[in-house]
Motif scaffolding. Structure first.
Motif, short mmCIF file in Angstrom:
data_model
loop_
_atom_site.label_atom_id
_atom_site.label_comp_id
_atom_site.label_asym_id
_atom_site.label_seq_id
_atom_site.Cartn_x
_atom_site.Cartn_y
_atom_site.Cartn_z
N GLU A 118 9.56 1.87 -1.84
CA GLU A 118 9.49 1.59 -3.28
C GLU A 118 10.83 1.81 -3.98
N VAL A 144 7.51 -0.53 -7.63
CA VAL A 144 6.44 -1.04 -8.48
C VAL A 144 7.08 -1.96 -9.51
N ASP A 172 4.64 -7.14 -5.93
CA ASP A 172 4.26 -5.94 -5.21
C ASP A 172 2.83 -5.55 -5.54
N ARG A 173 2.48 -4.33 -5.31
CA ARG A 173 1.11 -3.85 -5.51
C ARG A 173 0.65 -3.97 -6.95
N SER A 174 1.55 -4.21 -7.90
CA SER A 174 1.14 -4.34 -9.30
C SER A 174 0.45 -5.69 -9.56
#
Length: 179
Positions: A118, A144, A172-174
């Motif tokens: 990250e 993030v 990304d994971r967002s």
């Protein structure tokens, strides 16, 4: 740009002794490496990354040409083949590029290191692996809100003179995606 010419000359010289790339002529380097490297700028739009990681960089593509264009960018190059990583270190030194780290290692291991997770605005790769596998490599490296990008060229029928480009960019994971 003088730096691109220097990089090209270094690549040509090293490629005589080491198999860094199958492309061995100036015209090919300029079109298949330099212009190809600059294609990810299209995905950036107006948000040039502060921190970029180039996974599976080979002889420094796309990372080194991008660093030449954006000298303030912090760059990490990742390459598992020692001679290619050594060339990248040499090129960084000859070009006097600052804020560049060259890591000799495997992408699948890098994302497990707390110091690398990250951390990057953009994680990029060229033809490293199939998309699902590549996502497993790149997503842990993107911060993030950061993004991942890959570029590959597929085979094409003989009637076409230019290769078919596949640009992929995902968030990304967002859940953010740039395309």
């Amino acid at each position: 740009m003088a730096a691109l010419t220097t990089f090209e000359n270094e690549l040509l010289a090293w490629n005589q002794s080491f198999n860094l790339t199958a492309i061995r002529d100036s015209a090919g380097i300029r079109t298949k490496h330099f212009l190809d490297s600059f294609s990810c700028v299209l995905a950036w739009k107006d948000s040039t990354p502060v921190r970029l990681i180039d996974v599976g960089t080979g002889a420094g593509f796309p990372g080194i040409p991008l660093k030449i264009l954006y000298p303030s960018m912090q760059l990490t190059l990742v390459e598992s083949v020692g001679k290619k990583a050594a060339f990248c270190r040499h090129a960084v030194e000859v070009l006097k590029l600052e804020n560049v780290d060259v890591i000799t290692g495997r992408a699948e291991e890098l994302g497990q290191l707390p110091a690398q997770r990250e951390r990057y605005d953009w994680a990029v790769a060229r033809a490293v692996a199939a998309l699902p596998v590549l996502a497993e490599y790149l997503l842990p490296l993107a911060r993030v809100g950061g993004k991942c990008w890959r570029r590959r060229v597929t085979a094409h029928p003989r009637k076409h003179k230019l290769p078919k480009l596949h640009l992929s960019c995902w968030g990304d994971r967002s859940g953010n995606c740039c395309l």
